[in-house]
Design a protein around this motif. Structure first.
Motif, PDB file in Angstrom:
ATOM      1  N   THR A  13       0.853  -1.192   0.000  1.00 59.67           N
ATOM      2  CA  THR A  13       0.000   0.000   0.000  1.00 59.67           C
ATOM      3  C   THR A  13       0.884   1.235   0.000  1.00 59.67           C
ATOM      4  N   ALA A  14       0.261   2.399   0.091  1.00 56.27           N
ATOM      5  CA  ALA A  14       1.007   3.661   0.117  1.00 56.27           C
ATOM      6  C   ALA A  14       1.981   3.710   1.288  1.00 56.27           C
ATOM      7  N   ALA A  15       1.696   2.957   2.336  1.00 58.00           N
ATOM      8  CA  ALA A  15       2.592   2.939   3.504  1.00 58.00           C
ATOM      9  C   ALA A  15       3.938   2.302   3.176  1.00 58.00           C
ATOM     10  N   ASN A  16       4.034   1.573   2.053  1.00 54.35           N
ATOM     11  CA  ASN A  16       5.282   0.894   1.667  1.00 54.35           C
ATOM     12  C   ASN A  16       6.118   1.697   0.676  1.00 54.35           C
ATOM     13  N   VAL A  17       5.656   2.895   0.300  1.00 55.93           N
ATOM     14  CA  VAL A  17       6.394   3.700  -0.683  1.00 55.93           C
ATOM     15  C   VAL A  17       7.834   3.910  -0.200  1.00 55.93           C
ATOM     16  N   GLY A  18       8.774   3.626  -1.086  1.00 51.58           N
ATOM     17  CA  GLY A  18      10.201   3.743  -0.764  1.00 51.58           C
ATOM     18  C   GLY A  18      10.831   2.438  -0.319  1.00 51.58           C
ATOM     19  N   ASP A  19      10.021   1.435  -0.007  1.00 43.93           N
ATOM     20  CA  ASP A  19      10.560   0.155   0.453  1.00 43.93           C
ATOM     21  C   ASP A  19      11.141  -0.638  -0.714  1.00 43.93           C
ATOM     22  N   ASN A  20      12.199  -1.376  -0.422  1.00 47.02           N
ATOM     23  CA  ASN A  20      12.740  -2.343  -1.372  1.00 47.02           C
ATOM     24  C   ASN A  20      12.105  -3.695  -1.060  1.00 47.02           C
ATOM     25  N   ILE A  21      11.470  -4.262  -2.049  1.00 45.28           N
ATOM     26  CA  ILE A  21      10.658  -5.467  -1.798  1.00 45.28           C
ATOM     27  C   ILE A  21      10.971  -6.543  -2.832  1.00 45.28           C
ATOM     28  N   ARG A  22      10.448  -7.752  -2.575  1.00 44.27           N
ATOM     29  CA  ARG A  22      10.583  -8.871  -3.507  1.00 44.27           C
ATOM     30  C   ARG A  22       9.218  -9.536  -3.665  1.00 44.27           C
ATOM     31  N   LEU A  23       8.809  -9.749  -4.913  1.00 45.03           N
ATOM     32  CA  LEU A  23       7.537 -10.401  -5.218  1.00 45.03           C
ATOM     33  C   LEU A  23       7.771 -11.577  -6.157  1.00 45.03           C
ATOM     34  N   SER A  24       6.937 -12.585  -6.040  1.00 54.12           N
ATOM     35  CA  SER A  24       6.937 -13.690  -6.997  1.00 54.12           C
ATOM     36  C   SER A  24       5.507 -13.980  -7.403  1.00 54.12           C
ATOM     37  N   GLY A  25       5.343 -14.354  -8.688  1.00 54.14           N
ATOM     38  CA  GLY A  25       4.000 -14.657  -9.159  1.00 54.14           C
ATOM     39  C   GLY A  25       4.001 -14.916 -10.647  1.00 54.14           C
ATOM     40  N   TRP A  26       2.798 -14.823 -11.229  1.00 46.94           N
ATOM     41  CA  TRP A  26       2.626 -15.080 -12.655  1.00 46.94           C
ATOM     42  C   TRP A  26       2.380 -13.767 -13.397  1.00 46.94           C
ATOM     43  N   VAL A  27       2.872 -13.704 -14.622  1.00 48.16           N
ATOM     44  CA  VAL A  27       2.653 -12.527 -15.457  1.00 48.16           C
ATOM     45  C   VAL A  27       1.212 -12.574 -15.955  1.00 48.16           C
ATOM     46  N   HIS A  28       0.384 -11.701 -15.395  1.00 48.53           N
ATOM     47  CA  HIS A  28      -1.035 -11.693 -15.750  1.00 48.53           C
ATOM     48  C   HIS A  28      -1.235 -11.093 -17.138  1.00 48.53           C
ATOM     49  N   ARG A  29      -0.583  -9.967 -17.364  1.00 50.60           N
ATOM     50  CA  ARG A  29      -0.554  -9.384 -18.708  1.00 50.60           C
ATOM     51  C   ARG A  29       0.608  -8.408 -18.805  1.00 50.60           C
ATOM     52  N   VAL A  30       1.059  -8.154 -20.035  1.00 51.20           N
ATOM     53  CA  VAL A  30       2.191  -7.271 -20.307  1.00 51.20           C
ATOM     54  C   VAL A  30       1.706  -6.123 -21.182  1.00 51.20           C
ATOM     55  N   ARG A  31       2.176  -4.890 -20.855  1.00 49.63           N
ATOM     56  CA  ARG A  31       1.827  -3.722 -21.663  1.00 49.63           C
ATOM     57  C   ARG A  31       3.083  -2.900 -21.929  1.00 49.63           C
ATOM     58  N   ASP A  32       3.201  -2.426 -23.152  1.00 44.65           N
ATOM     59  CA  ASP A  32       4.333  -1.570 -23.537  1.00 44.65           C
ATOM     60  C   ASP A  32       3.797  -0.175 -23.817  1.00 44.65           C
ATOM     61  N   HIS A  33       4.140   0.773 -22.944  1.00 51.09           N
ATOM     62  CA  HIS A  33       3.682   2.153 -23.088  1.00 51.09           C
ATOM     63  C   HIS A  33       4.876   3.040 -23.465  1.00 51.09           C
ATOM     64  N   GLY A  34       5.125   3.115 -24.766  1.00 52.20           N
ATOM     65  CA  GLY A  34       6.181   3.996 -25.243  1.00 52.20           C
ATOM     66  C   GLY A  34       7.554   3.678 -24.688  1.00 52.20           C
ATOM     67  N   GLY A  35       7.911   2.412 -24.665  1.00 47.11           N
ATOM     68  CA  GLY A  35       9.232   2.026 -24.176  1.00 47.11           C
ATOM     69  C   GLY A  35       9.275   1.682 -22.708  1.00 47.11           C
ATOM     70  N   LEU A  37       7.827  -0.705 -19.885  1.00 48.39           N
ATOM     71  CA  LEU A  37       7.122  -1.983 -19.811  1.00 48.39           C
ATOM     72  C   LEU A  37       6.368  -2.114 -18.488  1.00 48.39           C
ATOM     73  N   PHE A  38       5.106  -2.467 -18.572  1.00 49.36           N
ATOM     74  CA  PHE A  38       4.270  -2.688 -17.387  1.00 49.36           C
ATOM     75  C   PHE A  38       3.857  -4.161 -17.352  1.00 49.36           C
ATOM     76  N   ILE A  39       3.895  -4.742 -16.167  1.00 49.61           N
ATOM     77  CA  ILE A  39       3.405  -6.102 -15.958  1.00 49.61           C
ATOM     78  C   ILE A  39       2.442  -6.097 -14.776  1.00 49.61           C
ATOM     79  N   ASP A  40       1.290  -6.716 -14.966  1.00 46.19           N
ATOM     80  CA  ASP A  40       0.423  -7.020 -13.828  1.00 46.19           C
ATOM     81  C   ASP A  40       0.885  -8.368 -13.294  1.00 46.19           C
ATOM     82  N   LEU A  41       1.482  -8.344 -12.105  1.00 39.23           N
ATOM     83  CA  LEU A  41       2.021  -9.568 -11.503  1.00 39.23           C
ATOM     84  C   LEU A  41       0.979 -10.133 -10.545  1.00 39.23           C
ATOM     85  N   ARG A  42       0.652 -11.395 -10.721  1.00 39.78           N
ATOM     86  CA  ARG A  42      -0.445 -12.014  -9.981  1.00 39.78           C
ATOM     87  C   ARG A  42       0.033 -13.194  -9.161  1.00 39.78           C
ATOM     88  N   ASP A  43      -0.418 -13.268  -7.925  1.00 32.57           N
ATOM     89  CA  ASP A  43      -0.283 -14.513  -7.162  1.00 32.57           C
ATOM     90  C   ASP A  43      -1.654 -14.882  -6.611  1.00 32.57           C
TER      91      ASP A  43
END
Length: 591
Positions: A13-35, A37-43
């Motif tokens: 959430t917003a309370a985690n802004v600035g934190d260094n984190i690690r996530l694992s999951g599945w690539v839900h979808r990929v989007r390329d917005h002008g160079g 890259l966005f991924i919706d990461l799903r678990d």
């Protein structure tokens, strides 16, 4: 930091802004917005948006990933711009800038897409069930199932029931379906059976002195599949109690199921008062022993209005013994277009048609219209209208013959009429106990008397009831219907050997055969068996109703298809020759 994740994909959430984190999951979808890259990461828990630009050391790796690849990312939590906040997800205030990416499992080309709500053939969904289960709706259904089972367990524990597990490998027992047989290696030529239900074992538990038993029991029946029934196995809340009456069983299970439906029903109304309807009345009023009481329509017998009438088809029919004419009232169904549509429905169900009368105003007051009205005249049509309590703009449909021949179609017609005319309250769970089931039925061709329902039910009236006409004997047997489905079935058991032997004798089963087939239970009943009874509630159907699904396969993790095949595991399969030899079996080829 953990090898795979510091947070789930629903945590940040917003309370985690600035934190260094690690996530694992599945690539839900990929989007390329002008160079960028966005991924919706799903678990399992949710979705987090992650992104990177060409300045990120992970950019080259991120360009390679595709839908449903399993990845790990390291990154920094950033706040989204105010106009880009996604209020639909818990992590919608933030995104993660990716600094490192590891592919944990790449994916081949997908046979079905996980993202979105595309429809796929059932065969594809079942063959690749592990992919189908990644879809949001299926995840929700299976979580609901788990939560429902947990809630049921807790409610049963709170009622002081003890949970016991009964055998899975046992002897064959008639429960109304075919057994799955299991060959014995140690006893060539003999077979075990998978239990159709824990029926005999739970009764033996009562003889053993345990007062209140339950389990979430797997049951195995070789049945023809349909939308609300698995062709192989299912789970039920199985319970049994000693020293109880039929009403005691009702009073025990009602608050459990009411609580579950209130907890998981999504705000839909849950009936608090559960009507008790005799099997005979259920067939007459609703054409079904699992009536949908959300629909207020009750069918009625109107034979007297057609006896000797000008409608020759019904008049002649009523000259035959055991025939009836029944009416299905249809409030607000009084248009020729609707009546013709229902007549066509009857033809599609295999009947010649369905007679009808509707009432209209032609400027000279109420007038009965339709072919039947013309044939039987105004006096009879008015008597029918008054009996059914109908008026202007209403209609009635008529079916005739021996009730067992048309009741099921009449029941289905009632359901269609209720839904199409908006009479059925779709935002409600309506429960009713169906009671007073007949124990016996007669085969009209052979005249043989046999059990119509559970042979282990106590006859109402005990031994005395078995001295008269078998077709008049009712059992302490009951079903619970909800919205047109059978959810619960149960009985007060026949625990006295002499009454049991007599009950089976009437159906043509001698004492020796009963002792051979049910020896364990019959022997136990000779040693002070207490009066006892119980019931079983179908877990799969409960979840199906709560999830608002029309097909039971939508709430079972790994179901069979309509042909009782597991397409994912290729079952059933041909056995190896050495397996058959070890069991002393051989397969006879089918022509």
């Amino acid at each position: 930091m953990h090898a795979y994740r510091s947070h789930s994909c629903a945590d940040l959430t917003a309370a985690n802004v600035g934190d260094n984190i690690r996530l694992s999951g599945w690539v839900h979808r990929v989007r390329d917005h002008g160079g960028i890259l966005f991924i919706d990461l799903r678990d399992h828990y949710g979705i987090t948006q992650v992104l990177c630009d060409p300045d990120s050391p992970a950019f080259a790796d991120m360009e390679k990933v595709r839908s449903e690849w399993c990845i790990r990312i390291d990154g920094t939590v950033k706040a989204r711009d105010a106009d880009l906040v996604n209020s639909k997800i818990p992590t919608g205030e933030i995104e993660v800038f990716v600094r490192d990416l590891e592919v944990l499992g790449s994916s081949a080309e997908l046979p079905l897409m996980v993202f979105g709500d595309q429809e796929y053939p059932e065969e594809t969904r079942l063959k690749y069930r592990y992919l189908d289960l990644r879809r949001e709706k299926m995840q929700k259904n299976m979580i609901l199932r788990s939560d429902v089972v947990s809630s049921i367990r807790q409610r049963m524990w709170d009622k002081k029931f003890k949970e016991f597990q009964t055998p899975i490998i046992t002897a064959s027992s008639p429960e109304g379906a075919r057994d799955f047989l299991v060959p014995s290696r140690l006893h060539p030529g003999k077979f075990y059976a998978l239990p159709q239900a824990p029926q005999q074992f739970k009764q033996l538990l009562m003889v053993s002195g345990f007062d209140k038993y339950f389990q979430i029991a797997p049951c195995f029946r070789d049945e023809d599949p349909r939308a609300d029934r698995s062709p192989t196995d299912f789970y039920q809340l199985d319970l049994e109690m000693s020293f109880v009456t039929q009403q005691d069983v009702f009073d025990t299970i009602q608050p459990v199921l009411t609580g579950v439906f209130e907890e998981f029903g999504g705000g839909r109304k849950v009936d608090q008062e559960w009507e008790q309807i005799s099997y005979k009345d259920a067939a007459l009023w609703y054409g079904s022993d699992k009536p949908d009481l959300r629909n207020p329509i009750k069918m009625q017998v109107v034979s007297e209005h057609f006896e000797g009438s000008g409608f020759a088809i019904f008049a002649k029919l009523l000259e035959q013994e055991g025939t009836q004419i029944r009416a299905i009232p249809a409030p607000k169904g009084g248009s020729r277009k609707f009546c013709d549509r229902m007549n066509k429905f009857a033809q599609q169900e295999g009947l010649p048609g369905m007679g009808y009368i509707f009432w209209r105003d032609q400027g000279e007051g109420l007038e009965a219209a339709g072919p039947l009205a013309k044939n039987i005249g105004p006096e009879r049509t008015e008597a029918i209208r008054q009996q059914l309590g109908l008026g202007l703009g209403d209609a009635a449909f008529f079916l005739g013959g021996k009730p067992k021949a048309f009741e099921a179609v009449a029941g289905r017609a009632r359901n269609v009429i209720g839904e199409e005319l908006g009479l059925t309250d779709m935002d409600r769970f309506a429960f009713a106990w169906v009671v007073d089931f007949p124990i016996y039925e007669k085969d009209e061709e052979t005249g043989k008397i046999d059990f119509e329902h559970n042979p282990f039910s106590m006859p109402q009236g005990g031994m005395e009831a078995l001295q008269g006409d078998p077709l008049e004997v009712l059992g302490y047997q009951y079903d619970l219907a909800c919205n047109g489905y059978e959810l619960v079935s149960g009985a007060i058991r026949n625990h006295q050997p002499e009454i049991m032997f007599k009950a089976f004798e009437i159906a043509g089963y001698g004492k020796e055969e009963v002792e051979k087939r049910f020896g364990g239970m019959v022997n136990a009943f000779q040693y002070g068996a207490p009066p006892h009874g119980g019931c079983a509630a179908g877990i799969d159907r409960i979840v199906m109703l709560l999830a608002e699904e029309a097909n039971i396969r939508e709430v079972i993790l790994f179901p069979m298809n309509q042909k009782a095949e597991d397409l994912m595991m290729s079952a059933p399969s041909e056995p190896m020759s050495d397996q058959l030899m070890e069991l002393g079996l051989r397969v006879i080829p089918q022509d």
